[in-house]
Design a protein around this motif. Structure first.
Motif, PDB file in Angstrom:
ATOM      1  N   THR A 311       0.820  -1.223   0.000  1.00 42.71           N
ATOM      2  CA  THR A 311       0.000   0.000   0.000  1.00 42.71           C
ATOM      3  C   THR A 311       0.849   1.266   0.000  1.00 42.71           C
ATOM      4  O   THR A 311       0.309   2.362  -0.184  1.00 42.71           O
ATOM      5  CB  THR A 311      -0.940   0.035   1.223  1.00 42.71           C
ATOM      6  OG1 THR A 311      -0.159   0.166   2.428  1.00 42.71           O
ATOM      7  CG2 THR A 311      -1.789  -1.220   1.303  1.00 42.71           C
ATOM      8  N   CYS A 312       2.151   1.148   0.226  1.00 47.27           N
ATOM      9  CA  CYS A 312       3.015   2.319   0.258  1.00 47.27           C
ATOM     10  C   CYS A 312       3.494   2.638  -1.159  1.00 47.27           C
ATOM     11  O   CYS A 312       4.171   1.823  -1.790  1.00 47.27           O
ATOM     12  CB  CYS A 312       4.204   2.086   1.178  1.00 47.27           C
ATOM     13  SG  CYS A 312       5.256   3.548   1.395  1.00 47.27           S
ATOM     14  N   SER A 313       3.156   3.811  -1.651  1.00 48.19           N
ATOM     15  CA  SER A 313       3.554   4.203  -3.000  1.00 48.19           C
ATOM     16  C   SER A 313       3.606   5.721  -3.088  1.00 48.19           C
ATOM     17  O   SER A 313       3.162   6.420  -2.178  1.00 48.19           O
ATOM     18  CB  SER A 313       2.562   3.656  -4.041  1.00 48.19           C
ATOM     19  OG  SER A 313       1.273   4.216  -3.841  1.00 48.19           O
ATOM     20  N   VAL A 314       4.175   6.222  -4.162  1.00 44.77           N
ATOM     21  CA  VAL A 314       4.176   7.656  -4.428  1.00 44.77           C
ATOM     22  C   VAL A 314       3.706   7.877  -5.857  1.00 44.77           C
ATOM     23  O   VAL A 314       3.821   6.989  -6.712  1.00 44.77           O
ATOM     24  CB  VAL A 314       5.567   8.279  -4.220  1.00 44.77           C
ATOM     25  CG1 VAL A 314       6.000   8.139  -2.774  1.00 44.77           C
ATOM     26  CG2 VAL A 314       6.602   7.666  -5.145  1.00 44.77           C
ATOM     27  N   GLN A 315       3.171   9.057  -6.123  1.00 50.17           N
ATOM     28  CA  GLN A 315       2.728   9.404  -7.460  1.00 50.17           C
ATOM     29  C   GLN A 315       3.931   9.636  -8.379  1.00 50.17           C
ATOM     30  O   GLN A 315       4.952  10.186  -7.963  1.00 50.17           O
ATOM     31  CB  GLN A 315       1.872  10.670  -7.426  1.00 50.17           C
ATOM     32  CG  GLN A 315       0.529  10.493  -6.751  1.00 50.17           C
ATOM     33  CD  GLN A 315      -0.414   9.626  -7.571  1.00 50.17           C
ATOM     34  OE1 GLN A 315      -0.429   9.678  -8.813  1.00 50.17           O
ATOM     35  NE2 GLN A 315      -1.207   8.822  -6.891  1.00 50.17           N
ATOM     36  N   ARG A 316       3.829   9.203  -9.614  1.00 50.79           N
ATOM     37  CA  ARG A 316       4.874   9.488 -10.587  1.00 50.79           C
ATOM     38  C   ARG A 316       4.944  10.989 -10.851  1.00 50.79           C
ATOM     39  O   ARG A 316       3.933  11.653 -11.013  1.00 50.79           O
ATOM     40  CB  ARG A 316       4.614   8.754 -11.910  1.00 50.79           C
ATOM     41  CG  ARG A 316       4.819   7.272 -11.853  1.00 50.79           C
ATOM     42  CD  ARG A 316       5.111   6.691 -13.245  1.00 50.79           C
ATOM     43  NE  ARG A 316       4.186   7.136 -14.260  1.00 50.79           N
ATOM     44  CZ  ARG A 316       3.048   6.495 -14.572  1.00 50.79           C
ATOM     45  NH1 ARG A 316       2.721   5.390 -13.933  1.00 50.79           N
ATOM     46  NH2 ARG A 316       2.263   6.955 -15.513  1.00 50.79           N
ATOM     47  N   ARG A 317       6.156  11.512 -10.884  1.00 47.71           N
ATOM     48  CA  ARG A 317       6.346  12.925 -11.195  1.00 47.71           C
ATOM     49  C   ARG A 317       6.295  13.154 -12.698  1.00 47.71           C
ATOM     50  O   ARG A 317       5.863  14.211 -13.159  1.00 47.71           O
ATOM     51  CB  ARG A 317       7.693  13.387 -10.642  1.00 47.71           C
ATOM     52  CG  ARG A 317       7.762  13.487  -9.125  1.00 47.71           C
ATOM     53  CD  ARG A 317       6.972  14.687  -8.614  1.00 47.71           C
ATOM     54  NE  ARG A 317       7.440  15.931  -9.199  1.00 47.71           N
ATOM     55  CZ  ARG A 317       8.495  16.620  -8.771  1.00 47.71           C
ATOM     56  NH1 ARG A 317       9.198  16.181  -7.740  1.00 47.71           N
ATOM     57  NH2 ARG A 317       8.850  17.754  -9.370  1.00 47.71           N
ATOM     58  N   VAL A 318       6.789  12.197 -13.469  1.00 47.48           N
ATOM     59  CA  VAL A 318       6.822  12.325 -14.925  1.00 47.48           C
ATOM     60  C   VAL A 318       5.650  11.533 -15.489  1.00 47.48           C
ATOM     61  O   VAL A 318       5.578  10.306 -15.328  1.00 47.48           O
ATOM     62  CB  VAL A 318       8.159  11.813 -15.499  1.00 47.48           C
ATOM     63  CG1 VAL A 318       8.182  11.982 -17.015  1.00 47.48           C
ATOM     64  CG2 VAL A 318       9.328  12.554 -14.855  1.00 47.48           C
ATOM     65  N   ARG A 319       4.731  12.211 -16.114  1.00 46.56           N
ATOM     66  CA  ARG A 319       3.517  11.576 -16.622  1.00 46.56           C
ATOM     67  C   ARG A 319       3.775  10.947 -17.984  1.00 46.56           C
ATOM     68  O   ARG A 319       3.901  11.634 -18.999  1.00 46.56           O
ATOM     69  CB  ARG A 319       2.382  12.606 -16.728  1.00 46.56           C
ATOM     70  CG  ARG A 319       2.041  13.267 -15.397  1.00 46.56           C
ATOM     71  CD  ARG A 319       1.481  12.272 -14.408  1.00 46.56           C
ATOM     72  NE  ARG A 319       1.103  12.890 -13.140  1.00 46.56           N
ATOM     73  CZ  ARG A 319       0.543  12.261 -12.126  1.00 46.56           C
ATOM     74  NH1 ARG A 319       0.296  10.973 -12.228  1.00 46.56           N
ATOM     75  NH2 ARG A 319       0.238  12.895 -11.014  1.00 46.56           N
ATOM     76  N   GLU A 320       3.900   9.637 -17.991  1.00 53.81           N
ATOM     77  CA  GLU A 320       4.133   8.889 -19.216  1.00 53.81           C
ATOM     78  C   GLU A 320       3.296   7.616 -19.180  1.00 53.81           C
ATOM     79  O   GLU A 320       3.051   7.065 -18.103  1.00 53.81           O
ATOM     80  CB  GLU A 320       5.615   8.528 -19.353  1.00 53.81           C
ATOM     81  CG  GLU A 320       6.532   9.732 -19.475  1.00 53.81           C
ATOM     82  CD  GLU A 320       8.015   9.371 -19.438  1.00 53.81           C
ATOM     83  OE1 GLU A 320       8.770   9.917 -20.253  1.00 53.81           O
ATOM     84  OE2 GLU A 320       8.399   8.556 -18.590  1.00 53.81           O
TER      85      GLU A 320
END
Length: 335
Positions: A311-320
């Motif tokens: 459940t631990c994650s971060v949003q991608r900074r580079v949208r691809e």
């Protein structure tokens, strides 16, 4: 930045080494993103794609002035909840017969960690008394510019295994397997085990550490540190139809995200982030979670279930669109 090979005049500890501590655990996928805070700090996007696990404070800069990153994270994708370190590698791609690229996913290690949402297995090993890393410690191993067997053999710590099954632990090689692998491809990354005792980093992120010479740390790097070791399972099974998908000339179709078709440019990055003295306690207690499948077996450390780590994650900074097919590798595939 210029990549340098670490001080290396002898091979790693032999496979027959008896380890006093074998801390082995799963780290689920935190994010797949085009960021590299060690080699390309602050650059968004970085030149090539990486897969990252560990603490959720991972970002484009990992500002060196923030020495203790364990204070910045609120969760970790690793099973030991006092470990907010970040571990990352390049990403594997499949190049189809028509020249397009598809990202290869990671899967949980088949030796007890299949519940993991990708990521990798992390080890901390010792064969005697070691000094745990200090806050702010970071290092890189390998060189994405390597393109020849001779270059790859200067660092025997980076290898590939064609998995016949999750149990396969033979047939190590320095380049990509030349045939299909029934269980996928395992990539191993072993970091140096000797430290200069002063610097938590160096301009090339490698010179402050070294491999042992004849099992002994060199005088320039006298402090023995834990051996950090990654195993990443790449799920190449969807691409095992050679007759349909592989190049017509029979060459292997996999390529690293920085454009390396040989595999010799394999490399890994590490930023230490254990909370307080947790890692030192585990090493001093000779914790051995490697011998008991799917059991962490280290009472001095706090842990969480793999389901919680997922459940631990971060949003991608580079949208691809990382799930689609690419005409070229993200970023153009340059080291």
């Amino acid at each position: 930045m210029r990549w340098l090979t670490p001080l290396l005049t002898a091979v790693l500890l032999a496979p027959s080494t008896v380890y006093t501590a074998q801390l082995r655990f799963s780290c689920s996928q935190l994010v797949v993103d085009r960021l590299d805070p060690l080699v390309n700090p602050g650059q968004t996007p970085s030149p090539h794609l990486h897969q990252i696990v560990g603490g959720n404070s991972f970002n484009a800069t990992m500002d060196p002035s923030v020495v203790d990153i364990s204070q910045e994270s609120t969760c970790t994708s690793c099973q030991f909840t006092e470990d907010f370190s970040n571990y990352w590698t390049a990403v594997l791609f499949f190049k189809a017969r028509n020249g397009t690229y598809k990202r290869v996913s990671t899967i949980g290690n088949g030796l007890g960690y299949t519940a993991a949402n990708g990521g990798q297995t992390v080890y901390y090993l010792s064969s005697g008394k070691v000094t745990a890393f200090k806050p702010g410690f970071r290092m890189v191993v390998g060189n994405p510019a390597f393109k020849t067997p001779a270059e790859a053999r200067t660092n025997p710590a980076l290898q590939f295994t064609c998995l016949a099954s999750p149990m396969t632990r033979s047939g190590y090689r320095y380049d990509f397997p030349s045939d299909t692998c029934a269980g996928g491809i395992m990539v191993t990354v072993r970091f140096p085990t000797c430290w200069d005792g002063v610097n938590t980093d160096s301009p090339d992120h490698q010179s402050h550490v070294a491999y042992p010479v004849n099992r002994n740390c060199p005088a320039s790097h006298p402090v023995r540190i834990p051996e950090v070791f990654y195993e990443t399972y790449w799920d190449t099974r969807p691409f095992n139809n050679k007759a349909k998908d592989w190049p017509t000339d029979g060459t292997q179709p996999f390529v690293w995200s920085f454009g390396d078709k040989t595999g010799y440019g394999n490399h890994g990055d590490y930023i230490f982030g254990w909370k307080g003295d947790a890692l030192q306690r585990a090493m001093d207690a000779n914790c051995n979670s490697d011998l008991i499948q799917d059991r962490l077996n280290c009472p001095t450390l706090k842990s969480q279930a793999i389901a919680q780590a997922n459940t631990c994650s971060v949003q991608r900074r580079v949208r691809e669109d990382l799930d689609g097919w690419w005409k070229e590798l993200p970023g153009g595939g340059m080291p």
